[in-house]
Design an enzyme around this catalytic site. Structure first.
Site, short mmCIF file in Angstrom:
data_model
loop_
_atom_site.label_atom_id
_atom_site.label_comp_id
_atom_site.label_asym_id
_atom_site.label_seq_id
_atom_site.Cartn_x
_atom_site.Cartn_y
_atom_site.Cartn_z
N SER A 185 0.79 -1.23 0.00
CA SER A 185 0.00 0.00 0.00
C SER A 185 0.83 1.28 0.00
CB SER A 185 -0.94 0.00 1.20
OG SER A 185 -0.19 -0.01 2.39
N HIS A 213 -5.68 -4.32 -1.52
CA HIS A 213 -5.53 -3.22 -2.48
C HIS A 213 -5.61 -3.72 -3.92
CE1 HIS A 213 -4.72 0.09 0.28
NE2 HIS A 213 -4.07 -0.79 1.02
N LYS A 244 -12.52 -1.59 1.21
CA LYS A 244 -11.80 -0.67 0.32
C LYS A 244 -12.57 -0.55 -1.00
CE LYS A 244 -7.44 -0.82 2.72
NZ LYS A 244 -6.66 -1.87 3.38
C1 LIG Z 1 -6.47 -2.32 4.76
C2 LIG Z 1 -5.71 -3.58 4.82
C3 LIG Z 1 -6.04 -4.61 5.71
C4 LIG Z 1 -7.15 -4.45 6.72
O1 LIG Z 1 -8.40 -4.43 6.11
P1 LIG Z 1 -9.70 -4.17 6.99
O2 LIG Z 1 -10.78 -4.91 6.32
O3 LIG Z 1 -9.89 -2.70 7.03
O4 LIG Z 1 -9.41 -4.72 8.36
C5 LIG Z 1 -5.34 -5.79 5.65
N1 LIG Z 1 -4.32 -5.95 4.77
C6 LIG Z 1 -3.95 -4.98 3.92
C7 LIG Z 1 -2.84 -5.22 2.95
C8 LIG Z 1 -4.62 -3.76 3.92
O5 LIG Z 1 -4.24 -2.78 3.09
#
Ligand SMILES: *Cc1c(COP(=O)(O)O)cnc(C)c1O
Length: 398
Positions: A185, A213, A244
């Site tokens: 990210s 992502h 997301k």
């Molecule tokens: C945002 C993210 C998470 C966590 O996701 P949530 O559903 O908000 O708990 C886990 N792994 C990665 C790579 C992320 O970017």
């Protein structure tokens, strides 16, 4: 509460402020979108949401959530195995499994929980887990909770991964699982899943990826990083989020072979001991998958916006991390400059955030811009102009 304890907490907080590591939260008063309103009533272009496909406030998604509220209620007041499993939850599990190319899937309250509850049920002390050094915090925590032997390879370094695979084999590991973020990210780096699959096959290892992502927009039909890298259907375990690109509310999943999912339902602690996903999220997430399976228009528009913005911001004199992901890291290097740039951009009507140590390495401070299918040129052109102006003022853009 003891005054000594409170004094200790205040000292910790002061330490964070002093080190420039204190995070403040900006209040927004509107739904998520191409623009948002901040608490002072100003409308600004939002370039920092994970709203990749613009589905966070999409009318069809909102309507599906309303419909599920009407037909399935607000909450379930139960974990899944008591009385918290509705037809909507089963339908979403089947749909997300199919979408990412796996046999079955299990839902969690968040992807953080999917990763947190993944490793401990599947791997014992005779086993090995090998992970990229820059993997997400939830993967790191999940691995800490399991008894398997651990190896970490240098970020995205296939030779170092091979070293770990050979060492795990030499130590007599029964099963070995290699696990990586599909997309990282902070840099938008896309894991080399084709090379990783070949290495894992050569060493008899399993391969798992975190697609937070990627799900919904990476690859020609948005199935994820594995589709992008030509290994769709060849990944053993996939975790991901509904928080997301897929509507952005919350919820996570793990997709894999039936036996993996079955054992997680029996043993995965965040699944067993935490409440079921809100029915409205399940219903809306199904509507999201309907949209994405019917048309690639949203991921295509996102790709177009990404290509436009990457080109335009480079021409405006900024140094960006090259790539093709909608995460566009605009390198400022100096932490205080990055913060000044973000503040000036907000004055100019563009909402972005500076990232600096310890989130990224020292001297690698940046503004992380994220493209969305909800953006049009009427948002992106003024955003690039504002960047150019602020960059000139602060002596950042060349
Ligand atoms: C945002 C993210 C998470 C966590 O996701 P949530 O559903 O908000 O708990 C886990 N792994 C990665 C790579 C992320 O970017």
């Amino acid at each position: 509460m003891s005054t000594a304890f409170l004094a200790h907490l205040r000292a910790e907080l002061d330490g964070l402020r002093g080190a420039g590591l204190y995070k403040s939260e900006r209040v927004i008063t509107t739904p998520q979108g191409a623009t948002v309103k901040t608490a002072d009533g100003r409308e600004v272009i939002n370039l920092c949401a994970n709203n990749y496909l613009g589905l966070s406030s999409h009318p069809a998604v909102i309507e599906a959530a309303h419909e599920a509220l009407r037909t399935h209620g607000y909450g379930m007041s139960s974990v899944r195995f008591i009385c918290g499993t509705q037809d909507l939850h089963k339908a979403l599990e089947a749909r997300i499994a199919r979408f990412v190319g796996c046999e079955d899937a299990i839902l969690y309250a968040a992807a953080f929980d999917a990763n947190g509850g993944l490793f401990e049920p599947l791997l014992g002390e005779q086993d090995a887990v090998i992970s990229d050094e820059l993997n997400h915090a939830s993967i790191i925590d999940g691995i800490r909770l399991c008894k398997a032997q651990r190896w970490r390879y240098r970020h995205n370094d296939m030779a170092d991964l091979e070293r770990c695979l050979a060492e795990a084999k030499a130590q007599g590991a029964r099963f070995t699982l290699v696990f990586t973020d599909g997309v990282f990210s902070m840099d938008g780096t896309i894991a080399q899943l084709d090379a990783m699959r070949a290495l894992c096959d050569r060493h008899g290892a399993l391969l798992g990826i975190d697609e937070c992502h990627a799900t919904g927009f990476m690859g020609a039909t948005g199935r994820g990083t594995h589709e992008h890298r030509g290994v769709f259907g060849k990944i053993d375990i996939i975790t991901g989020t509904f928080g997301k690109a897929l509507g952005g509310a919350s919820g996570g999943f793990t997709a894999a072979r039936r036996e993996v999912v079955e054992l997680l339902r029996q043993r995965s602690r965040p699944y067993l001991f935490s409440n079921t996903l809100m029915p409205a999220i399940a219903g809306a997430s199904i509507a999201v998958l309907d949209l994405l399976e019917a048309s690639t228009a949203l991921r295509d528009k996102l790709a177009d916006n990404t290509a436009y913005f990457r080109g335009a911001i480079s021409r405006a004199g900024f140094d960006i991390k090259p790539g093709e992901h909608p995460i566009v890291p605009i390198m400022v290097y100096d932490a205080s400059k990055a913060q000044q740039l973000a503040s000036r951009l907000l004055e100019l009507g563009v909402y972005v955030v500076g990232f600096f140590f310890p989130v990224v390495p020292k001297g690698q401070a940046r503004i992380r811009v994220q493209m969305s299918a909800v953006h049009d040129r009427r948002h992106l052109e003024p955003a690039v102009k504002a960047f150019a102006q602020a960059g000139r003022e602060l002596g950042i853009a060349k």
